[in-house]
Design a protein around this motif. Sequence first.
Motif, PDB file in Angstrom:
ATOM      1  N   SER A   1      -9.079  -6.008  -3.260  1.00 54.01           N
ATOM      2  CA  SER A   1      -7.992  -6.340  -4.180  1.00 54.01           C
ATOM      3  C   SER A   1      -6.969  -7.275  -3.541  1.00 54.01           C
ATOM      4  O   SER A   1      -6.274  -8.007  -4.232  1.00 54.01           O
ATOM      5  CB  SER A   1      -7.335  -5.078  -4.737  1.00 54.01           C
ATOM      6  N   LYS A   2      -6.911  -7.307  -2.222  1.00 54.84           N
ATOM      7  CA  LYS A   2      -5.991  -8.225  -1.534  1.00 54.84           C
ATOM      8  C   LYS A   2      -6.268  -9.676  -1.948  1.00 54.84           C
ATOM      9  O   LYS A   2      -5.341 -10.479  -2.087  1.00 54.84           O
ATOM     10  CB  LYS A   2      -6.155  -8.071  -0.018  1.00 54.84           C
TER      11      LYS A   2
ATOM     12  N   ASN B   1       1.911   2.685  -2.214  1.00 60.40           N
ATOM     13  CA  ASN B   1       1.948   2.459  -0.782  1.00 60.40           C
ATOM     14  C   ASN B   1       3.208   1.636  -0.553  1.00 60.40           C
ATOM     15  O   ASN B   1       3.352   0.606  -1.196  1.00 60.40           O
ATOM     16  CB  ASN B   1       0.702   1.669  -0.356  1.00 60.40           C
TER      17      ASN B   1
ATOM     18  N   ASP C   1      -1.313  -2.764  -9.290  1.00 58.57           N
ATOM     19  CA  ASP C   1      -2.171  -2.571  -8.114  1.00 58.57           C
ATOM     20  C   ASP C   1      -2.493  -1.077  -8.047  1.00 58.57           C
ATOM     21  O   ASP C   1      -1.636  -0.254  -7.740  1.00 58.57           O
ATOM     22  CB  ASP C   1      -1.407  -3.056  -6.875  1.00 58.57           C
TER      23      ASP C   1
ATOM     24  N   SER D   1     -10.065  -1.473  -6.349  1.00 59.87           N
ATOM     25  CA  SER D   1     -10.841  -1.728  -5.145  1.00 59.87           C
ATOM     26  C   SER D   1     -11.675  -0.517  -4.784  1.00 59.87           C
ATOM     27  O   SER D   1     -11.327   0.609  -5.109  1.00 59.87           O
ATOM     28  CB  SER D   1      -9.832  -2.007  -4.036  1.00 59.87           C
TER      29      SER D   1
ATOM     30  N   TYR E   1      -5.046   3.190  -5.147  1.00 55.73           N
ATOM     31  CA  TYR E   1      -5.097   4.605  -4.733  1.00 55.73           C
ATOM     32  C   TYR E   1      -5.334   5.576  -5.890  1.00 55.73           C
ATOM     33  O   TYR E   1      -5.123   6.776  -5.718  1.00 55.73           O
ATOM     34  CB  TYR E   1      -3.804   4.988  -4.008  1.00 55.73           C
TER      35      TYR E   1
ATOM     36  N   ARG F   1     -15.140  -5.349   1.788  1.00 51.26           N
ATOM     37  CA  ARG F   1     -14.466  -6.381   0.998  1.00 51.26           C
ATOM     38  C   ARG F   1     -15.023  -6.503  -0.417  1.00 51.26           C
ATOM     39  O   ARG F   1     -15.632  -7.507  -0.784  1.00 51.26           O
ATOM     40  CB  ARG F   1     -14.490  -7.749   1.713  1.00 51.26           C
TER      41      ARG F   1
ATOM     42  N   SER G   1     -12.190   0.058  -1.644  1.00 50.45           N
ATOM     43  CA  SER G   1     -11.788   0.291  -0.248  1.00 50.45           C
ATOM     44  C   SER G   1     -11.336   1.710   0.035  1.00 50.45           C
ATOM     45  O   SER G   1     -11.810   2.353   0.973  1.00 50.45           O
ATOM     46  CB  SER G   1     -10.653  -0.655   0.132  1.00 50.45           C
ATOM     47  N   LYS G   2     -10.378   2.196  -0.730  1.00 52.17           N
ATOM     48  CA  LYS G   2      -9.780   3.487  -0.422  1.00 52.17           C
ATOM     49  C   LYS G   2     -10.593   4.617  -1.047  1.00 52.17           C
ATOM     50  O   LYS G   2     -10.718   5.694  -0.495  1.00 52.17           O
ATOM     51  CB  LYS G   2      -8.316   3.533  -0.910  1.00 52.17           C
TER      52      LYS G   2
ATOM     53  N   TYR H   1       3.587  -3.410  -0.686  1.00 49.77           N
ATOM     54  CA  TYR H   1       2.448  -4.019   0.003  1.00 49.77           C
ATOM     55  C   TYR H   1       2.827  -5.477   0.311  1.00 49.77           C
ATOM     56  O   TYR H   1       3.185  -6.230  -0.602  1.00 49.77           O
ATOM     57  CB  TYR H   1       1.238  -3.924  -0.928  1.00 49.77           C
TER      58      TYR H   1
HETATM   59  C1  LIG Z   1      -5.195  -1.170   0.831  1.00 45.42           C
HETATM   60  C2  LIG Z   1      -4.371  -1.772  -0.244  1.00 45.42           C
HETATM   61  C3  LIG Z   1      -4.803  -2.869  -0.985  1.00 45.42           C
HETATM   62  C4  LIG Z   1      -5.967  -3.748  -0.687  1.00 45.42           C
HETATM   63  O1  LIG Z   1      -7.099  -3.230  -0.332  1.00 45.42           O
HETATM   64  P1  LIG Z   1      -8.428  -4.085  -0.372  1.00 45.42           P
HETATM   65  O2  LIG Z   1      -9.179  -3.572   0.798  1.00 45.42           O
HETATM   66  O3  LIG Z   1      -8.096  -5.537  -0.232  1.00 45.42           O
HETATM   67  O4  LIG Z   1      -9.038  -3.786  -1.671  1.00 45.42           O
HETATM   68  C5  LIG Z   1      -4.035  -3.300  -2.039  1.00 45.42           C
HETATM   69  N1  LIG Z   1      -2.889  -2.711  -2.334  1.00 45.42           N
HETATM   70  C6  LIG Z   1      -2.426  -1.679  -1.647  1.00 45.42           C
HETATM   71  C7  LIG Z   1      -1.139  -1.084  -2.044  1.00 45.42           C
HETATM   72  C8  LIG Z   1      -3.139  -1.184  -0.558  1.00 45.42           C
HETATM   73  O5  LIG Z   1      -2.633  -0.183   0.156  1.00 45.42           O
END
Ligand SMILES: *Cc1c(COP(=O)(O)O)cnc(C)c1O
Length: 403
Positions: free
Chosen positions: A121-122, A196, A224, A255, A227, A266, A257-258, A146
């Motif tokens: 998502s970054k 976050n 965003d 995403s 989480y 990625r 990721s988490k 973030y």
């Molecule tokens: C970890 C995080 C992301 C991005 O995570 P990606 O690995 O790029 O998907 C985006 N926003 C917040 C608030 C995060 O903590």
Amino acid sequence: MQTEFLPIVKYYYSGRKRVLPMYADRMSNLPPYLFARIDEMKAAQQKKGVDIIDLGVGDPDLPTPEHIVRSLCSAAKDPENHHYPSYAGMPAYRSAVADWYGKRFGVTLDAGSEVLALMGSKDGIAHIAEAFVNPGDYVLAPSPGYPVYRTGTLFAEGKVHDMPLTRENGFVPVLEDIPKKVARAAKLLYINYPNNPTAAVAPDGFYREVVDFAREHDIIVVSDNAYSEITFDGYRAPSFLEIAGAMEVGIEMHSLSKTYNMTGWRIGMAVGNKDILSGLGRVKTNVDSGVFNAVQHAAITALSGPQTCVKDACTIYEERRDVLIAGLRDLGFDMPTPKATFYVWLPVDDCMSFVAKLLNEAGIVATPGVGFGASGEGYVRFAITRPVARIKEAIERMRRLDL
Ligand SMILES: *Cc1c(COP(=O)(O)O)cnc(C)c1O
């Protein structure tokens, strides 16, 4: 502080003295990379042989579930997957995202126009401003927040208007505090719940307020929701897109990721309003060439397979959270019990000196709140991305300090 960021490389060129690299002006607008100082302090402790307990990183220590890894391995062996991927993502991946949004949030998405694959998502957060923000336009961003909301805006030469998240406002932006002049000149509004670094969740009615505000001022909302799956005590995090009218004003970045411990892979997604997504897509088409197809196959497995791995991870984080919160309260600190995310946001007097003391006298890494924006001063963030035994050890070490 800015000086730590300046280049020290000197370069002599055909007899005339030149100093390179000659950074563009926008580089000096970037905030100083404060975390570099923490890394330095950490390295100094490590050199001394100190056993570091790193509660600084927002990166799961748990491995990616086995069935997802297996899916990547078999997809990686298929030569069909070795070519350039499509820009927007494989149709099968976009359908899996749409199905997941339907099942999880009750949000109906058209996979062809309302889902875009991201390299995490970054990727989407960093590039969206390029599509919609002109130099001098305002972007409304939470502080603390973030860091990429800010840096993405600065790369587009927009101006950031901080929306302070404080204990008094429940770590939720007060939209009526935004000056009318700023609201009128704003193009984007970032929101992030579960949050976050504060670990706050969106209160009932907040998303409704955001939709109304965005409509009134013609602002694009970027939610965003990284989480949404890391939640405790039966709390269920909603999607911004569940709110009537949200689809007309915004998109959501999400995403794997988490949710599935896949930060290194990625892969993520932007979903929602198709015109906003097509702006983001046009920028990305000119920047990257999509997500490796094998990773998309593995992501389909993650989204459409059994979700017990997500529940198991939450159980682990929940126990860690309970140990850390109980320990900190026992030490005399006072903070709410987070319902989501793997962070604890601890109020302290001076965040940099608190972090330095933890690191230099107890070998514990925490993140200074001010690294997430001016309104983060007075807080430190602990990430519960370490096992219970290490968190207990950290509490014992803190007990020996005069905090
Ligand atoms: C970890 C995080 C992301 C991005 O995570 P990606 O690995 O790029 O998907 C985006 N926003 C917040 C608030 C995060 O903590």
